[in-house]
Design an enzyme around this catalytic site. Sequence first.
Site, PDB file in Angstrom:
ATOM      1  CG  ASN A  51       1.566   1.380   4.993  1.00  0.00           C
ATOM      2  OD1 ASN A  51       1.697   2.255   5.788  1.00  0.00           O
ATOM      3  ND2 ASN A  51       1.159   1.736   3.715  1.00  0.00           N
ATOM      4  N   GLY A  74       0.769  -1.212   0.009  1.00  0.00           N
ATOM      5  CA  GLY A  74       0.034  -0.102  -0.074  1.00  0.00           C
ATOM      6  C   GLY A  74       0.833   1.158   0.031  1.00  0.00           C
ATOM      7  CE1 TYR A 114      -7.359   1.423  10.329  1.00  0.00           C
ATOM      8  CE2 TYR A 114      -7.497   2.236  12.787  1.00  0.00           C
ATOM      9  CZ  TYR A 114      -6.978   2.049  11.333  1.00  0.00           C
ATOM     10  OH  TYR A 114      -5.545   2.752  11.139  1.00  0.00           O
ATOM     11  CB  ALA A 174     -11.411  -5.510  16.273  1.00  0.00           C
ATOM     12  CB  SER A 219       0.452   4.128  -4.758  1.00  0.00           C
ATOM     13  OG  SER A 219      -0.835   4.127  -4.227  1.00  0.00           O
ATOM     14  NE  ARG A 220      -4.331   7.181  -0.189  1.00  0.00           N
ATOM     15  CZ  ARG A 220      -5.634   7.084  -0.166  1.00  0.00           C
ATOM     16  NH1 ARG A 220      -6.186   7.586  -1.315  1.00  0.00           N
ATOM     17  NH2 ARG A 220      -6.552   6.887   0.806  1.00  0.00           N
ATOM     18  CG  ASP A 275      -6.959  -6.774  -2.904  1.00  0.00           C
ATOM     19  OD1 ASP A 275      -6.679  -6.557  -1.778  1.00  0.00           O
ATOM     20  OD2 ASP A 275      -8.361  -6.548  -3.033  1.00  0.00           O
ATOM     21  CE  LYS A 287      -4.570  -0.605  11.196  1.00  0.00           C
ATOM     22  NZ  LYS A 287      -3.280  -1.030  10.230  1.00  0.00           N
TER      23      LYS A 287
HETATM   24  P1  NAD Z   1      -4.124   5.868   3.075  1.00  0.00           P
HETATM   25  O1  NAD Z   1      -5.261   5.446   2.941  1.00  0.00           O
HETATM   26  O2  NAD Z   1      -3.354   7.160   2.689  1.00  0.00           O
HETATM   27  O3  NAD Z   1      -3.097   4.521   2.562  1.00  0.00           O
HETATM   28  C1  NAD Z   1      -3.297   3.158   2.546  1.00  0.00           C
HETATM   29  C2  NAD Z   1      -2.933   2.535   1.279  1.00  0.00           C
HETATM   30  O4  NAD Z   1      -3.030   1.338   1.336  1.00  0.00           O
HETATM   31  C3  NAD Z   1      -3.436   2.969   0.097  1.00  0.00           C
HETATM   32  O5  NAD Z   1      -2.494   3.543  -0.793  1.00  0.00           O
HETATM   33  C4  NAD Z   1      -4.447   1.910  -0.461  1.00  0.00           C
HETATM   34  O6  NAD Z   1      -4.719   1.888  -1.695  1.00  0.00           O
HETATM   35  C5  NAD Z   1      -3.475   0.758   0.124  1.00  0.00           C
HETATM   36  N1  NAD Z   1      -4.587  -0.358   0.272  1.00  0.00           N
HETATM   37  C6  NAD Z   1      -5.667  -0.489   0.950  1.00  0.00           C
HETATM   38  N2  NAD Z   1      -6.011  -1.838   0.889  1.00  0.00           N
HETATM   39  C7  NAD Z   1      -5.311  -2.526   0.085  1.00  0.00           C
HETATM   40  C8  NAD Z   1      -5.229  -3.814  -0.258  1.00  0.00           C
HETATM   41  N3  NAD Z   1      -6.185  -4.552   0.126  1.00  0.00           N
HETATM   42  N4  NAD Z   1      -3.979  -4.165  -1.115  1.00  0.00           N
HETATM   43  C9  NAD Z   1      -3.225  -3.317  -1.512  1.00  0.00           C
HETATM   44  N5  NAD Z   1      -2.992  -2.127  -0.906  1.00  0.00           N
HETATM   45  C10 NAD Z   1      -4.076  -1.632  -0.298  1.00  0.00           C
HETATM   46  O7  NAD Z   1      -3.758   5.263   4.728  1.00  0.00           O
HETATM   47  P2  NAD Z   1      -2.403   5.762   5.484  1.00  0.00           P
HETATM   48  O8  NAD Z   1      -3.033   6.785   6.633  1.00  0.00           O
HETATM   49  O9  NAD Z   1      -1.030   6.154   4.827  1.00  0.00           O
HETATM   50  O10 NAD Z   1      -2.337   4.316   6.249  1.00  0.00           O
HETATM   51  C11 NAD Z   1      -1.257   3.652   6.202  1.00  0.00           C
HETATM   52  C12 NAD Z   1      -1.404   2.514   7.139  1.00  0.00           C
HETATM   53  O11 NAD Z   1      -1.165   3.116   8.672  1.00  0.00           O
HETATM   54  C13 NAD Z   1      -2.713   1.836   7.389  1.00  0.00           C
HETATM   55  O12 NAD Z   1      -2.511   0.417   7.859  1.00  0.00           O
HETATM   56  C14 NAD Z   1      -3.329   2.479   8.581  1.00  0.00           C
HETATM   57  O13 NAD Z   1      -4.279   1.624   9.145  1.00  0.00           O
HETATM   58  C15 NAD Z   1      -2.209   2.839   9.539  1.00  0.00           C
HETATM   59  N6  NAD Z   1      -2.467   4.179  10.491  1.00  0.00           N
HETATM   60  C16 NAD Z   1      -2.616   5.294   9.567  1.00  0.00           C
HETATM   61  C17 NAD Z   1      -3.283   6.387  11.101  1.00  0.00           C
HETATM   62  C18 NAD Z   1      -3.551   7.734  10.528  1.00  0.00           C
HETATM   63  O14 NAD Z   1      -4.156   8.631  11.156  1.00  0.00           O
HETATM   64  N7  NAD Z   1      -3.455   8.030   9.070  1.00  0.00           N
HETATM   65  C19 NAD Z   1      -2.928   6.126  12.062  1.00  0.00           C
HETATM   66  C20 NAD Z   1      -2.479   4.863  12.487  1.00  0.00           C
HETATM   67  C21 NAD Z   1      -2.213   3.792  11.655  1.00  0.00           C
END
Ligand code: NAD
Length: 248
Positions: free
Chosen positions: A90, A12, A156, A158, A14-15, A63, A160
Amino acid sequence: MNFSNKVVLVTGSSRGIGRSIAVRFAKEGANVIINYRNNTGEAEVITEIISNYGNDCISIKADVSKENDVKEMVNKIIEKYGRIDILVNNAGIAIDRDFADRKIKDWHDTLDTNLIGVFLVSKYVGKYMREQKYGKIVNISSTNGLDTTYTYSVDYDASKAALINLTKNLAIEFSPYVNVNAVAPGWVDTEMNAELSKEYLREEKEKILLKRFAEPEEIADVVLFLASDKARYIDGETIRVDGGIKLL
Ligand code: NAD
């Protein structure tokens, strides 16, 4: 930290946080594999950016919740590089919805990516790490998996929490050559939170000792530490990176 010639898969990526982690590894000399689910355009842009650091970087569409996609992705990486040194699990999704409106499908979708996806990628990558007698796995959990203050992301939270447990099991399964650890970020400034109301986000910021959300790079710093040999005696652990939320 020097990751020259290490082969690193960030799911995951790309962003958001994954993208920052990928960029940091590339800056430190690693060959980075960008994994993405849908957005080929975003993935191509970031792959080109990190290729400019002079390393051999590619992107692979997969995926993580689909076993065939994961198998094919890992096969492609092994065919090209012959090994995988570091895996960052991630990829994650969060569906915000009131408790009363939450559907069984929300649970399935969330657990499929956030938990079963981590299991699948770790299983197929871990096999090679075990054979090569070297590997680092870092899982991105969340403070929502450690403590919870609201009920509109129950699945979510649960997922994590379960990921923290899975981290310990993976550490046992892949010992003694593979370190498996997790990072539990608090609020991070990414698109994942873009739909939430400004008022709510302001209130949440007030609850943080440092009075701001993390930048994705601040999570990447801890991931790189855990993936480095500086953290070689840390295994099965989860590190909070939350700006001090727990103290209030
Ligand atoms: P985001 O939505 O910007 O990025 C998540 C990425 O995961 C996206 O590129 C999405 O396309 C990819 N993705 C989702 N499902 C997928 C799948 N089945 N297969 C392949 N790729 C998939 O979110 P983020 O904030 O960058 O989150 C990254 C990680 O950090 C996640 O696991 C999220 O739960 C965790 N996180 C985020 C926060 C926050 O506040 N942003 C806080 C704690 C934990």
